[in-house]
Write a protein that holds these residues in place. Structure first.
Motif, PDB file in Angstrom:
ATOM      1  N   SER A  70       0.784  -1.140   0.096  1.00  0.00           N
ATOM      2  CA  SER A  70      -0.053   0.164   0.038  1.00  0.00           C
ATOM      3  C   SER A  70       0.485   1.110  -0.004  1.00  0.00           C
ATOM      4  O   SER A  70       0.481   2.122  -1.046  1.00  0.00           O
ATOM      5  N   GLU A  71       2.182   1.299   1.104  1.00  0.00           N
ATOM      6  CA  GLU A  71       2.257   2.116   0.665  1.00  0.00           C
ATOM      7  C   GLU A  71       3.703   2.921  -0.895  1.00  0.00           C
ATOM      8  O   GLU A  71       3.713   3.290  -0.969  1.00  0.00           O
ATOM      9  N   ILE A  72       4.039   1.385  -0.905  1.00  0.00           N
ATOM     10  CA  ILE A  72       4.710   1.766  -2.273  1.00  0.00           C
ATOM     11  C   ILE A  72       3.386   2.184  -3.638  1.00  0.00           C
ATOM     12  O   ILE A  72       3.906   3.407  -4.805  1.00  0.00           O
ATOM     13  N   ASP A  73       1.968   1.725  -3.655  1.00  0.00           N
ATOM     14  CA  ASP A  73       1.454   1.840  -4.544  1.00  0.00           C
ATOM     15  C   ASP A  73       1.089   3.514  -4.289  1.00  0.00           C
ATOM     16  O   ASP A  73       0.245   4.354  -5.391  1.00  0.00           O
ATOM     17  N   ALA A  74       0.936   3.287  -3.245  1.00  0.00           N
ATOM     18  CA  ALA A  74       0.654   5.395  -2.560  1.00  0.00           C
ATOM     19  C   ALA A  74       1.714   6.364  -3.299  1.00  0.00           C
ATOM     20  O   ALA A  74       1.181   7.070  -3.654  1.00  0.00           O
ATOM     21  N   ALA A  75       2.574   6.020  -2.957  1.00  0.00           N
ATOM     22  CA  ALA A  75       3.815   6.452  -3.951  1.00  0.00           C
ATOM     23  C   ALA A  75       3.939   7.223  -5.092  1.00  0.00           C
ATOM     24  O   ALA A  75       4.080   7.809  -5.305  1.00  0.00           O
ATOM     25  N   TRP A  76       3.114   5.527  -6.240  1.00  0.00           N
ATOM     26  CA  TRP A  76       2.809   5.506  -7.238  1.00  0.00           C
ATOM     27  C   TRP A  76       2.207   6.773  -8.071  1.00  0.00           C
ATOM     28  O   TRP A  76       2.680   7.686  -8.865  1.00  0.00           O
ATOM     29  N   ALA A  77       1.196   6.676  -6.940  1.00  0.00           N
ATOM     30  CA  ALA A  77      -0.856   6.872  -7.390  1.00  0.00           C
ATOM     31  C   ALA A  77       0.082   8.306  -7.676  1.00  0.00           C
ATOM     32  O   ALA A  77      -0.553   9.314  -7.946  1.00  0.00           O
ATOM     33  N   LEU A  78       0.341   9.066  -6.670  1.00  0.00           N
ATOM     34  CA  LEU A  78       0.280  10.184  -5.940  1.00  0.00           C
ATOM     35  C   LEU A  78       1.307  11.165  -6.768  1.00  0.00           C
ATOM     36  O   LEU A  78       0.675  11.991  -7.552  1.00  0.00           O
ATOM     37  N   LEU A  79       2.630  10.363  -7.367  1.00  0.00           N
ATOM     38  CA  LEU A  79       3.026  11.168  -8.096  1.00  0.00           C
ATOM     39  C   LEU A  79       2.321  11.246  -9.274  1.00  0.00           C
ATOM     40  O   LEU A  79       2.650  12.431  -9.827  1.00  0.00           O
ATOM     41  N   VAL A  80       2.386  10.147  -9.892  1.00  0.00           N
ATOM     42  CA  VAL A  80       1.023  10.202 -11.389  1.00  0.00           C
ATOM     43  C   VAL A  80       0.005  10.856 -11.713  1.00  0.00           C
ATOM     44  O   VAL A  80      -0.362  12.225 -12.120  1.00  0.00           O
ATOM     45  N   ASN A  81      -0.762  11.221 -10.259  1.00  0.00           N
ATOM     46  CA  ASN A  81      -1.664  12.396 -10.353  1.00  0.00           C
ATOM     47  C   ASN A  81      -1.424  13.689  -9.883  1.00  0.00           C
ATOM     48  O   ASN A  81      -1.561  14.159 -10.745  1.00  0.00           O
ATOM     49  N   ASN A  82      -0.229  13.534  -9.340  1.00  0.00           N
ATOM     50  CA  ASN A  82       0.337  15.699  -9.624  1.00  0.00           C
ATOM     51  C   ASN A  82       0.584  15.900 -10.711  1.00  0.00           C
ATOM     52  O   ASN A  82       0.337  16.933 -10.772  1.00  0.00           O
ATOM     53  N   ILE A  83       1.564  15.556 -11.373  1.00  0.00           N
ATOM     54  CA  ILE A  83       1.651  15.041 -12.702  1.00  0.00           C
ATOM     55  C   ILE A  83       0.502  15.737 -13.326  1.00  0.00           C
ATOM     56  O   ILE A  83       0.305  16.556 -14.600  1.00  0.00           O
ATOM     57  N   ARG A  84      -0.437  14.579 -13.697  1.00  0.00           N
ATOM     58  CA  ARG A  84      -1.930  14.803 -14.319  1.00  0.00           C
ATOM     59  C   ARG A  84      -2.524  16.420 -13.865  1.00  0.00           C
ATOM     60  O   ARG A  84      -2.980  16.594 -15.157  1.00  0.00           O
ATOM     61  N   GLU A  85      -2.268  16.584 -12.733  1.00  0.00           N
ATOM     62  CA  GLU A  85      -3.291  17.468 -12.831  1.00  0.00           C
ATOM     63  C   GLU A  85      -2.550  19.346 -13.098  1.00  0.00           C
ATOM     64  O   GLU A  85      -3.079  20.136 -13.918  1.00  0.00           O
TER      65      GLU A  85
END
Length: 388
Positions: free
Chosen positions: A282-297
Protein backbone atom coordinates in the motif's frame (compact mmCIF):
# COMPACT_ATOMS: atom_id res chain seq x y z
CA UNK A 1 6.10 5.25 -29.77
CA UNK A 2 6.38 5.52 -25.98
CA UNK A 3 4.75 2.11 -25.59
CA UNK A 4 7.35 0.59 -27.89
CA UNK A 5 10.08 2.08 -25.69
CA UNK A 6 8.42 0.76 -22.52
CA UNK A 7 8.12 -2.68 -24.07
CA UNK A 8 11.74 -2.54 -25.14
CA UNK A 9 12.87 -1.51 -21.67
CA UNK A 10 10.98 -4.40 -20.07
CA UNK A 11 12.72 -6.84 -22.42
CA UNK A 12 16.07 -5.52 -21.14
CA UNK A 13 15.32 -5.97 -17.43
CA UNK A 14 16.70 -9.51 -16.99
CA UNK A 15 20.05 -8.46 -18.44
CA UNK A 16 20.15 -5.26 -16.39
CA UNK A 17 19.48 -7.28 -13.25
CA UNK A 18 22.23 -9.76 -14.12
CA UNK A 19 24.70 -6.85 -14.41
CA UNK A 20 23.82 -5.32 -11.03
CA UNK A 21 26.83 -6.94 -9.33
CA UNK A 22 29.04 -5.77 -12.20
CA UNK A 23 27.78 -2.20 -11.76
CA UNK A 24 28.77 -2.29 -8.10
CA UNK A 25 32.16 -3.75 -8.88
CA UNK A 26 32.89 -1.22 -11.64
CA UNK A 27 31.30 1.64 -9.63
CA UNK A 28 29.55 2.69 -12.84
CA UNK A 29 26.65 1.38 -14.91
CA UNK A 30 28.03 -1.14 -17.44
CA UNK A 31 28.36 0.23 -20.95
CA UNK A 32 26.25 -2.66 -22.24
CA UNK A 33 23.24 -1.46 -20.24
CA UNK A 34 23.61 2.13 -21.44
CA UNK A 35 23.93 0.95 -25.04
CA UNK A 36 20.82 -1.21 -24.79
CA UNK A 37 18.78 1.60 -23.26
CA UNK A 38 19.96 3.91 -26.01
CA UNK A 39 19.01 1.41 -28.70
CA UNK A 40 15.41 1.02 -27.45
CA UNK A 41 15.03 4.82 -27.33
CA UNK A 42 14.86 5.34 -23.59
CA UNK A 43 17.10 8.44 -23.52
CA UNK A 44 14.95 10.07 -26.22
CA UNK A 45 11.66 9.90 -24.30
CA UNK A 46 11.78 13.55 -23.17
CA UNK A 47 13.82 14.83 -26.13
CA UNK A 48 12.25 17.17 -28.72
CA UNK A 49 10.89 15.51 -31.85
CA UNK A 50 12.90 17.82 -34.06
CA UNK A 51 16.02 16.17 -32.64
CA UNK A 52 14.74 12.61 -33.13
CA UNK A 53 13.09 12.51 -29.72
CA UNK A 54 9.62 11.37 -28.71
CA UNK A 55 8.35 14.26 -26.52
CA UNK A 56 6.67 11.58 -24.42
CA UNK A 57 4.34 11.91 -21.48
CA UNK A 58 6.56 12.28 -18.36
CA UNK A 59 4.55 9.49 -16.72
CA UNK A 60 5.81 7.15 -19.46
CA UNK A 61 9.35 8.25 -18.66
CA UNK A 62 8.80 7.68 -14.94
CA UNK A 63 7.29 4.26 -15.65
CA UNK A 64 10.38 3.19 -17.58
CA UNK A 65 12.65 4.48 -14.80
CA UNK A 66 10.59 2.67 -12.16
CA UNK A 67 10.92 -0.61 -14.05
CA UNK A 68 14.67 -0.21 -14.60
CA UNK A 69 15.26 0.56 -10.92
CA UNK A 70 13.26 -2.54 -10.03
CA UNK A 71 16.02 -4.54 -11.75
CA UNK A 72 19.05 -2.50 -10.63
CA UNK A 73 18.88 0.58 -8.41
CA UNK A 74 22.06 2.16 -9.74
CA UNK A 75 21.02 1.70 -13.37
CA UNK A 76 17.57 3.10 -12.58
CA UNK A 77 19.10 6.13 -10.86
CA UNK A 78 21.49 6.93 -13.71
CA UNK A 79 18.80 6.33 -16.32
CA UNK A 80 16.51 8.75 -14.53
CA UNK A 81 18.89 11.65 -13.98
CA UNK A 82 20.57 11.36 -17.39
CA UNK A 83 17.30 10.67 -19.16
CA UNK A 84 15.61 13.80 -17.82
CA UNK A 85 18.27 16.21 -19.06
CA UNK A 86 16.94 16.39 -22.65
CA UNK A 87 13.85 18.00 -21.13
CA UNK A 88 15.93 20.87 -19.76
CA UNK A 89 18.14 21.19 -22.84
CA UNK A 90 14.93 21.83 -24.76
CA UNK A 91 14.51 25.03 -22.69
CA UNK A 92 17.93 26.44 -23.61
CA UNK A 93 18.37 28.87 -26.50
CA UNK A 94 18.47 27.34 -29.98
CA UNK A 95 22.24 27.78 -30.27
CA UNK A 96 22.82 25.53 -27.27
CA UNK A 97 20.35 22.91 -28.48
CA UNK A 98 22.11 22.75 -31.83
CA UNK A 99 25.50 22.44 -30.14
CA UNK A 100 24.31 19.41 -28.19
CA UNK A 101 22.19 17.60 -30.77
CA UNK A 102 22.90 19.22 -34.14
CA UNK A 103 25.58 16.70 -35.13
CA UNK A 104 24.51 13.76 -32.94
CA UNK A 105 21.01 13.40 -31.52
CA UNK A 106 22.20 10.61 -29.19
CA UNK A 107 24.35 13.02 -27.16
CA UNK A 108 23.88 12.62 -23.39
CA UNK A 109 24.43 15.03 -20.50
CA UNK A 110 25.06 14.57 -16.78
CA UNK A 111 24.55 17.25 -14.14
CA UNK A 112 25.32 18.69 -10.73
CA UNK A 113 22.92 21.50 -9.90
CA UNK A 114 24.11 22.65 -6.49
CA UNK A 115 25.51 26.18 -6.97
CA UNK A 116 29.03 25.28 -5.87
CA UNK A 117 30.56 27.01 -8.88
CA UNK A 118 31.29 30.71 -9.34
CA UNK A 119 30.60 32.57 -12.57
CA UNK A 120 31.69 36.12 -13.28
CA UNK A 121 30.09 38.27 -15.96
CA UNK A 122 32.31 38.75 -19.02
CA UNK A 123 31.73 40.01 -22.54
CA UNK A 124 29.18 37.73 -24.20
CA UNK A 125 28.85 35.32 -21.32
CA UNK A 126 30.54 34.15 -18.13
CA UNK A 127 33.79 32.77 -16.81
CA UNK A 128 32.99 29.67 -14.78
CA UNK A 129 35.09 27.87 -12.17
CA UNK A 130 34.34 25.39 -9.45
CA UNK A 131 34.04 21.83 -8.24
CA UNK A 132 30.78 19.94 -8.27
CA UNK A 133 29.97 16.61 -6.64
CA UNK A 134 27.58 13.75 -7.40
CA UNK A 135 27.39 13.94 -11.20
CA UNK A 136 25.71 10.57 -11.72
CA UNK A 137 26.47 8.80 -14.99
CA UNK A 138 29.04 11.39 -16.05
CA UNK A 139 31.29 8.76 -17.62
CA UNK A 140 28.55 8.03 -20.15
CA UNK A 141 28.05 11.70 -21.12
CA UNK A 142 29.80 14.30 -23.25
CA UNK A 143 28.22 17.44 -21.73
CA UNK A 144 27.36 18.51 -18.20
CA UNK A 145 24.80 20.88 -16.67
CA UNK A 146 26.23 22.76 -13.69
CA UNK A 147 24.71 25.11 -11.14
CA UNK A 148 26.52 28.33 -10.32
CA UNK A 149 26.07 31.72 -8.72
CA UNK A 150 26.71 34.70 -11.00
CA UNK A 151 28.77 37.56 -9.61
CA UNK A 152 29.03 41.04 -11.13
CA UNK A 153 32.10 43.26 -11.22
CA UNK A 154 31.36 44.47 -7.68
CA UNK A 155 31.36 40.94 -6.32
CA UNK A 156 27.62 40.81 -5.75
CA UNK A 157 25.47 37.80 -6.61
CA UNK A 158 23.11 38.74 -9.45
CA UNK A 159 21.74 35.36 -10.58
CA UNK A 160 21.70 31.59 -10.08
CA UNK A 161 22.13 29.80 -13.39
CA UNK A 162 22.55 26.42 -14.99
CA UNK A 163 25.63 26.32 -17.21
CA UNK A 164 26.01 23.88 -20.10
CA UNK A 165 29.62 22.79 -20.57
CA UNK A 166 31.13 20.39 -23.19
CA UNK A 167 33.38 17.49 -22.18
CA UNK A 168 36.60 19.12 -23.35
CA UNK A 169 36.11 21.92 -20.80
CA UNK A 170 35.77 19.90 -17.61
CA UNK A 171 37.58 17.17 -15.71
CA UNK A 172 35.97 14.13 -14.08
CA UNK A 173 37.57 13.20 -10.75
CA UNK A 174 37.01 9.58 -9.73
CA UNK A 175 35.90 9.76 -6.09
CA UNK A 176 32.83 7.48 -6.03
CA UNK A 177 33.39 4.79 -3.38
CA UNK A 178 30.01 4.39 -1.66
CA UNK A 179 27.97 1.69 0.09
CA UNK A 180 24.75 2.69 -1.68
CA UNK A 181 24.09 3.56 -5.32
CA UNK A 182 27.66 2.43 -5.71
CA UNK A 183 27.21 1.68 -9.41
CA UNK A 184 26.17 5.20 -10.40
CA UNK A 185 29.64 6.63 -10.99
CA UNK A 186 28.55 9.89 -9.35
CA UNK A 187 31.95 11.51 -9.56
CA UNK A 188 33.17 15.08 -9.15
CA UNK A 189 33.31 17.64 -11.96
CA UNK A 190 36.02 20.32 -12.01
CA UNK A 191 35.95 23.43 -14.22
CA UNK A 192 38.76 25.99 -14.27
CA UNK A 193 38.15 29.43 -15.80
CA UNK A 194 36.05 28.27 -18.72
CA UNK A 195 34.12 30.74 -20.87
CA UNK A 196 30.43 29.87 -21.17
CA UNK A 197 28.46 31.90 -23.76
CA UNK A 198 25.20 33.49 -22.63
CA UNK A 199 23.24 31.14 -24.92
CA UNK A 200 24.56 28.16 -22.97
CA UNK A 201 23.00 29.26 -19.70
CA UNK A 202 19.55 29.23 -18.10
CA UNK A 203 18.47 31.36 -15.18
CA UNK A 204 16.86 29.37 -12.40
CA UNK A 205 14.55 32.32 -11.95
CA UNK A 206 13.20 31.71 -15.45
CA UNK A 207 12.88 27.97 -15.02
CA UNK A 208 11.13 28.59 -11.70
CA UNK A 209 8.39 30.41 -13.60
CA UNK A 210 8.16 27.68 -16.24
CA UNK A 211 9.94 29.71 -18.91
CA UNK A 212 12.86 28.95 -21.20
CA UNK A 213 13.98 30.50 -24.51
CA UNK A 214 13.79 27.07 -26.13
CA UNK A 215 10.02 27.06 -25.80
CA UNK A 216 9.99 29.16 -28.96
CA UNK A 217 11.18 26.14 -30.96
CA UNK A 218 9.86 23.37 -28.72
CA UNK A 219 6.20 24.25 -28.32
CA UNK A 220 4.99 20.99 -26.76
CA UNK A 221 3.08 21.27 -23.48
CA UNK A 222 5.71 18.91 -22.06
CA UNK A 223 8.18 21.78 -21.85
CA UNK A 224 5.80 24.06 -19.94
CA UNK A 225 5.72 21.94 -16.80
CA UNK A 226 7.65 23.13 -13.70
CA UNK A 227 11.33 22.26 -13.55
CA UNK A 228 11.17 21.26 -9.90
CA UNK A 229 8.17 19.02 -10.45
CA UNK A 230 9.82 17.12 -13.29
CA UNK A 231 13.27 16.92 -11.76
CA UNK A 232 12.38 15.97 -8.20
CA UNK A 233 10.20 13.22 -9.64
CA UNK A 234 13.33 11.77 -11.24
CA UNK A 235 14.81 11.35 -7.76
CA UNK A 236 11.82 9.71 -6.11
CA UNK A 237 10.81 7.41 -8.99
CA UNK A 238 13.93 5.20 -8.86
CA UNK A 239 13.40 4.71 -5.12
CA UNK A 240 9.79 3.67 -5.75
CA UNK A 241 11.17 1.25 -8.34
CA UNK A 242 13.63 -0.14 -5.80
CA UNK A 243 10.75 -0.69 -3.39
CA UNK A 244 8.78 -2.56 -6.05
CA UNK A 245 11.79 -4.76 -6.80
CA UNK A 246 12.37 -5.40 -3.10
CA UNK A 247 8.71 -6.28 -2.63
CA UNK A 248 8.77 -8.79 -5.50
CA UNK A 249 11.90 -10.48 -4.17
CA UNK A 250 10.58 -10.54 -0.58
CA UNK A 251 7.33 -12.22 -1.62
CA UNK A 252 9.24 -14.78 -3.68
CA UNK A 253 11.66 -15.48 -0.82
CA UNK A 254 8.90 -15.91 1.75
CA UNK A 255 7.01 -18.36 -0.43
CA UNK A 256 10.08 -20.61 -0.41
CA UNK A 257 11.24 -19.92 3.14
CA UNK A 258 10.81 -22.40 5.98
CA UNK A 259 11.34 -20.95 9.48
CA UNK A 260 13.33 -23.50 11.49
CA UNK A 261 12.88 -21.55 14.72
CA UNK A 262 9.11 -21.95 14.36
CA UNK A 263 9.05 -25.75 13.94
CA UNK A 264 9.43 -25.66 10.18
CA UNK A 265 6.51 -23.34 9.55
CA UNK A 266 6.27 -21.96 6.05
CA UNK A 267 6.87 -18.20 6.20
CA UNK A 268 4.02 -17.61 3.77
CA UNK A 269 1.59 -19.05 6.32
CA UNK A 270 2.59 -16.51 8.98
CA UNK A 271 -0.38 -14.11 9.33
CA UNK A 272 1.92 -11.32 10.45
CA UNK A 273 3.97 -11.75 7.26
CA UNK A 274 0.79 -11.34 5.24
CA UNK A 275 -0.11 -8.14 7.08
CA UNK A 276 3.39 -6.80 6.55
CA UNK A 277 3.35 -7.20 2.77
CA UNK A 278 -0.15 -5.70 2.63
CA UNK A 279 1.08 -2.56 4.38
CA UNK A 280 4.26 -2.37 2.33
CA UNK A 281 2.44 -2.75 -0.97
CA UNK A 282 0.00 0.00 0.00
CA UNK A 283 2.83 2.41 0.80
CA UNK A 284 4.49 1.69 -2.54
CA UNK A 285 1.24 2.05 -4.46
CA UNK A 286 0.41 5.31 -2.67
CA UNK A 287 3.80 6.82 -3.48
CA UNK A 288 3.37 6.02 -7.17
CA UNK A 289 -0.30 7.02 -7.40
CA UNK A 290 0.30 10.45 -5.87
CA UNK A 291 3.28 11.13 -8.13
CA UNK A 292 1.24 10.29 -11.23
CA UNK A 293 -1.89 12.13 -10.08
CA UNK A 294 0.00 15.33 -9.32
CA UNK A 295 1.73 15.39 -12.70
CA UNK A 296 -1.64 14.79 -14.36
CA UNK A 297 -3.13 17.79 -12.53
CA UNK A 298 -0.27 20.01 -13.64
CA UNK A 299 -0.67 18.81 -17.21
CA UNK A 300 -4.38 19.66 -17.08
CA UNK A 301 -3.60 23.28 -16.19
CA UNK A 302 -0.99 23.53 -18.97
CA UNK A 303 -3.44 22.07 -21.50
CA UNK A 304 -5.91 24.85 -20.63
CA UNK A 305 -3.22 27.51 -20.93
CA UNK A 306 -3.46 28.22 -17.20
CA UNK A 307 -0.69 29.04 -14.76
CA UNK A 308 -0.08 26.11 -12.42
CA UNK A 309 -1.19 27.19 -8.91
CA UNK A 310 1.56 27.51 -6.34
CA UNK A 311 -0.41 25.29 -3.99
CA UNK A 312 -0.33 22.45 -6.51
CA UNK A 313 3.38 22.86 -7.12
CA UNK A 314 3.99 22.71 -3.38
CA UNK A 315 1.78 19.64 -3.16
CA UNK A 316 3.92 17.97 -5.81
CA UNK A 317 6.95 18.51 -3.59
CA UNK A 318 5.04 17.41 -0.48
CA UNK A 319 4.04 14.11 -2.03
CA UNK A 320 7.41 13.66 -3.71
CA UNK A 321 9.42 13.72 -0.47
CA UNK A 322 6.80 11.65 1.34
CA UNK A 323 6.74 9.24 -1.61
CA UNK A 324 10.44 8.65 -1.07
CA UNK A 325 9.82 8.06 2.61
CA UNK A 326 6.93 5.68 1.93
CA UNK A 327 9.07 3.62 -0.42
CA UNK A 328 11.96 3.45 2.05
CA UNK A 329 9.63 2.53 4.92
CA UNK A 330 8.31 -0.32 2.79
CA UNK A 331 11.83 -1.54 1.97
CA UNK A 332 12.84 -1.37 5.64
CA UNK A 333 9.81 -3.39 6.73
CA UNK A 334 10.39 -6.06 4.09
CA UNK A 335 14.13 -6.26 4.71
CA UNK A 336 13.68 -6.66 8.45
CA UNK A 337 11.25 -9.54 7.90
CA UNK A 338 13.17 -11.40 5.21
CA UNK A 339 15.53 -13.41 7.37
CA UNK A 340 19.28 -13.86 7.23
CA UNK A 341 19.37 -14.94 3.60
CA UNK A 342 18.40 -11.43 2.56
CA UNK A 343 21.87 -10.33 3.70
CA UNK A 344 23.54 -12.49 1.06
CA UNK A 345 25.63 -10.55 -1.42
CA UNK A 346 23.95 -10.51 -4.80
CA UNK A 347 20.39 -10.43 -3.52
CA UNK A 348 18.29 -7.57 -4.82
CA UNK A 349 16.78 -6.88 -1.40
CA UNK A 350 19.97 -5.95 0.44
CA UNK A 351 21.11 -3.86 -2.49
CA UNK A 352 17.76 -2.04 -2.66
CA UNK A 353 18.01 -1.34 1.07
CA UNK A 354 21.44 0.27 0.60
CA UNK A 355 20.55 2.08 -2.63
CA UNK A 356 17.28 3.53 -1.36
CA UNK A 357 18.89 4.95 1.77
CA UNK A 358 21.65 6.42 -0.38
CA UNK A 359 19.06 8.05 -2.62
CA UNK A 360 17.28 9.46 0.43
CA UNK A 361 20.17 11.82 1.18
CA UNK A 362 19.77 13.64 -2.16
CA UNK A 363 18.81 17.28 -1.61
CA UNK A 364 15.52 16.78 -3.46
CA UNK A 365 14.49 14.31 -0.76
CA UNK A 366 14.91 16.74 2.14
CA UNK A 367 11.44 16.30 3.68
CA UNK A 368 11.43 19.06 6.28
CA UNK A 369 12.08 21.87 3.81
CA UNK A 370 9.42 20.73 1.33
CA UNK A 371 6.86 20.06 4.04
CA UNK A 372 7.52 23.37 5.78
CA UNK A 373 6.91 25.24 2.52
CA UNK A 374 3.63 23.42 1.99
CA UNK A 375 2.44 24.02 5.55
CA UNK A 376 3.46 27.68 5.54
CA UNK A 377 1.53 28.25 2.33
CA UNK A 378 -1.54 26.54 3.79
CA UNK A 379 -1.37 28.94 6.74
CA UNK A 380 -1.31 31.87 4.31
CA UNK A 381 2.34 32.78 4.86
CA UNK A 382 4.60 33.88 2.06
CA UNK A 383 6.78 31.06 0.78
CA UNK A 384 10.33 32.02 -0.08
CA UNK A 385 11.73 30.88 -3.44
CA UNK A 386 12.93 27.33 -3.27
CA UNK A 387 12.65 23.94 -4.87
CA UNK A 388 9.03 24.05 -5.95
Amino acid sequence: MSQAVLDGVRDLLPGIRERADEAERLRVVPEASIKELEEVGFFRLLQPKRFDGFESDPVDFYTAVRDIAGACGSTGWVSSVVGVHPWQVALFPEEAQQAVWGADTSTRLSSSYAPTGKATVTDGGYTLSGKWSFSSGCDHCSWVLLGGLVFNADGNVVDFKTFMVPRENYTIVDVWHMVGLSGTGSNDIVVEDVFVPEAFTLSMGDTGRCFGPGQEQNTSELYKLPFHSIFTGTITTPIIGMARGAYAEHVDMQQKRVRAAYLGEKASLDPFAAVRIAKASSEIDAAWALLVNNIREEQAHVAKGEQIPLGLRLRVRRDQVLGTQRAIDAIDSLFEASGGRALTQGTYLQRAWRDAHAGRVHAANDPERALQMYGAHEFGHKVDPGMY
